[in-house]
Design an enzyme around this catalytic site. Structure first.
Site, PDB file in Angstrom:
ATOM      1  N   ARG A 103      77.114 -13.548  -8.080  1.00 37.78           N
ATOM      2  CA  ARG A 103      77.794 -14.631  -8.803  1.00 37.78           C
ATOM      3  C   ARG A 103      78.902 -15.116  -7.872  1.00 37.78           C
ATOM      4  NH1 ARG A 103      78.847 -16.219 -14.352  1.00 37.78           N
ATOM      5  NH2 ARG A 103      81.018 -16.877 -14.644  1.00 37.78           N
ATOM      6  N   HIS A 130      72.843 -22.699 -12.109  1.00 38.03           N
ATOM      7  CA  HIS A 130      73.003 -21.545 -13.005  1.00 38.03           C
ATOM      8  C   HIS A 130      71.643 -21.261 -13.667  1.00 38.03           C
ATOM      9  CE1 HIS A 130      74.915 -18.541 -15.250  1.00 38.03           C
ATOM     10  NE2 HIS A 130      75.833 -19.223 -15.908  1.00 38.03           N
ATOM     11  N   GLN A 133      71.253 -18.808 -16.883  1.00 34.90           N
ATOM     12  CA  GLN A 133      71.741 -19.371 -18.140  1.00 34.90           C
ATOM     13  C   GLN A 133      70.736 -20.356 -18.722  1.00 34.90           C
ATOM     14  OE1 GLN A 133      74.761 -18.835 -20.062  1.00 34.90           O
ATOM     15  NE2 GLN A 133      73.353 -19.891 -21.441  1.00 34.90           N
ATOM     16  N   ASP A 222      79.494 -27.919 -21.833  1.00 37.80           N
ATOM     17  CA  ASP A 222      80.167 -26.864 -21.075  1.00 37.80           C
ATOM     18  C   ASP A 222      81.629 -27.274 -20.948  1.00 37.80           C
ATOM     19  OD1 ASP A 222      80.660 -24.632 -19.539  1.00 37.80           O
ATOM     20  OD2 ASP A 222      79.582 -25.321 -17.763  1.00 37.80           O
ATOM     21  N   CYS A 262      77.194 -22.562 -23.029  1.00 34.35           N
ATOM     22  CA  CYS A 262      77.023 -21.351 -22.215  1.00 34.35           C
ATOM     23  C   CYS A 262      78.208 -20.400 -22.334  1.00 34.35           C
ATOM     24  CB  CYS A 262      76.778 -21.725 -20.754  1.00 34.35           C
ATOM     25  SG  CYS A 262      78.113 -22.646 -19.972  1.00 34.35           S
ATOM     26  N   ARG A 290      70.636 -14.292 -22.724  1.00 30.00           N
ATOM     27  CA  ARG A 290      70.886 -14.015 -21.319  1.00 30.00           C
ATOM     28  C   ARG A 290      70.346 -12.630 -20.963  1.00 30.00           C
ATOM     29  NH1 ARG A 290      75.220 -16.257 -18.479  1.00 30.00           N
ATOM     30  NH2 ARG A 290      74.583 -14.842 -16.812  1.00 30.00           N
TER      31      ARG A 290
END
Length: 303
Positions: A103, A130, A133, A222, A262, A290
């Protein structure tokens, strides 16, 4: 199946659907106490240059449930943080572990890590993409709507890693994708170039959230300022005024429209608290997925 999961652009529709099908099966097994058929003792190195809640917990718990072990490596407390070349880190970890999850900020870091690594590399998040996700998002949408192709997916907000991965993952799975971003905050050119090649689903990019939301079956947002843009918070509050999922915007969507986020959410900014809580079940199912989607990725890449 690919060696790595770096971005959904590398995957075909069939490969994405295979991940979702395995995720569904693993979720069913976990809920019903059925042991997973996965080689025991696998080890995942988890490199974090960005802090995390969901990414760390879901990967660590996922490896435990698969019968393996996850190792947390903070860049600030490892040799990467002291300047060790990515190539050397990759070749070292490949001698110890069965997979690497990272990450980080620059997407090029993930690409370089995968280039030098003999073991699978999984993109846990970069500033550009991402994928994990969005696999969870697609899994959740399919759970609620029973299918993906033909639905309209709308994203309102910053043209960030989420927007880029939703464009690619949504269009590859046959959803019409509509994105609304302010001028100067649009998606990455690589995602837009892919969208221009799609002929079996519709893509719309607009600065008007109402146009994007009209008739949507699922609406996603987001935070306005992602990690790494903290110094732009006040500037972005001005730029993103009007890009909020609220009751007025929801009234334009299709009946039964889902909401996804998310997380973490800045309630009162990109989404009102009332809309968030009205759709909390869907949002936290998305968060749970997830775990299952990433277990499917590890199952296919590391099994």
């Amino acid at each position: 199946m690919q060696k790595d999961l770096l971005k959904l652009l590398d995957y075909s529709r069939e490969e994405i659907e295979e991940i979702l099908n395995i995720a569904d099966q693993l979720k069913y097994e976990q809920k019903n106490g059925i042991p997973h058929s996965f080689p025991q003792g696998k080890t995942l190195a988890m490199i974090f240059e960005k802090s995390s809640t969901r990414t760390r917990v879901s990967f660590e718990v996922g490896m435990f449930q698969l019968g393996g072990h996850a190792l947390f490596l903070s860049s600030s407390a490892s040799q990467m943080g002291r300047g060790e070349p990515i190539a050397d880190t990759a070749r070292t970890l490949a001698r110890y572990c069965d997979g690497i999850m990272i990450r980080t900020y620059a997407h090029e870091t993930v690409e370089e890590l995968a280039h030098w690594s003999d073991i699978p590399v999984i993109n846990g998040l970069t500033d550009r993409y991402h994928p994990c996700q969005v696999l969870a998002d697609l899994m959740t949408i399919r759970e609620y709507k029973t299918h993906l192709a033909g639905l309209k997916l709308c994203y309102i907000g910053d043209g960030n890693n989420m927007a880029n991965s939703l464009i690619v993952g949504g269009l590859k799975c046959g959803l019409d994708v509509s994105i609304a971003c302010p001028d100067g905050y649009g998606p990455h050119e690589e995602a837009l170039a892919f969208a221009a090649t799609v002929t079996d689903a519709k893509f719309t990019l607009t600065t008007d959230p109402k146009i994007a939301a009209a008739g949507a079956d699922v609406i996603i947002t987001d935070v306005w300022a992602s990690m790494g843009h903290e110094e732009e918070v006040e500037k972005r509050k001005i730029a993103f005024s009007g890009y909020q999922i609220n009751d007025e915007l929801m009234a334009l969507t299709a009946p039964g429209c889902m909401v996804q986020h998310c997380l973490p959410a800045k309630k009162g900014q990109e989404i009102t608290e009332s809309v968030f809580e009205a759709h909390a079940q869907e949002i936290f199912d998305e968060a749970e997925n997830r775990l299952h989607a990433q277990k499917a990725v590890m199952y296919l890449l590391m099994g």
